[in-house]
Design an enzyme around this catalytic site. Structure first.
Site, PDB file in Angstrom:
ATOM      1  CB  SER A   1      -0.930   0.020   1.219  1.00 45.45           C
ATOM      2  OG  SER A   1      -1.924  -0.958   1.120  1.00 45.45           O
ATOM      3  CD  GLN A   2      -0.829   6.986  -1.588  1.00 46.24           C
ATOM      4  OE1 GLN A   2      -1.862   6.509  -2.066  1.00 46.24           O
ATOM      5  NE2 GLN A   2      -0.618   8.285  -1.476  1.00 46.24           N
TER       6      GLN A   2
END
Length: 213
Positions: free
Chosen positions: A64-65
């Site tokens: 994930s970011q």
């Protein structure tokens, strides 16, 4: 790969960037500054590891970011010793952030390839979740409930009732809900049968996998 001063410098920049985007919890920001994200990625992504972006990690999954990791973690409002269930171990980066915050982490991964790879990586790096399970995230871990917090790192079309039932009174479920895009949603268990729900903006996640039946 090693963790070098240049990596630490990039982590400081990344923590400053997610702070500018609205993350205020100092312990979450300290975790972003500390956990070496580049080690959780294929070496070909090393130069990009401290950009605020998601990257592929194999098995059609992503890491994930960092802003998303920080946002979900901040919503959990973790206190040292809290019992946290993570649905979707993935690369293990989110797990490591939770461990840095001194949570007792129980984590489930549905993809066999990722499960085996990340379990070996944890052993090599000395990350020690309380339990790491290959299984169906929709079902949670009823044998280990109740949890202070549950974090889902993939998009679910609806909230799994099994996860709501595994929260303590006062516990929080942080889950992105939707198909193409997801709404970050938090459920707080107010009583045995009552949950307070709050929606907090749009995100993009890979789908939550599992046999829902």
């Amino acid at each position: 790969m090693q963790d070098l001063p240049r990596h630490r410098g990039k982590r400081n920049q990344l923590a400053n960037e997610v702070a500018q985007k609205g993350i205020t919890d100092s312990t979450v920001l300290e975790a972003i500054r500390t956990v070496p994200r580049h080690l959780f990625l294929d070496s070909s992504f090393e130069d990009h590891a401290y950009q605020d972006k998601a990257f592929p990690i194999g098995a059609e999954q992503t890491i994930s970011q960092p802003y998303t990791v920080a946002f979900q973690t901040e919503l959990l409002d973790i206190k040292p010793g809290d019992k946290i269930l993570e649905i979707g171990t993935g690369s293990g980066y989110q797990t490591a952030i939770l461990l840095y915050l001194k949570a007792k982490v129980y984590t489930i991964e549905r993809q066999s390839e990722l499960f085996k790879k990340t379990r070996l990586f944890f052993k090599k790096m000395g990350y020690r979740p309380k339990k790491m399970v290959f299984g169906d995230g929709y079902k949670g871990l009823p044998e280990d409930a109740q949890f202070d917090g549950i974090i889902v790192t993939a998009g679910a079309p609806e909230v799994p009732k099994a996860l709501l039932s595994q929260l303590k009174i006062g516990g929080r479920l942080v889950i992105p809900i939707g198909t193409n895009t997801q709404i970050m949603t938090i459920y707080v268990r107010a009583s045995e049968k009552e949950f307070k729900k709050q929606e907090l903006g749009s995100f993009r996640f890979v789908p939550l996998l599992g046999n829902k039946n």
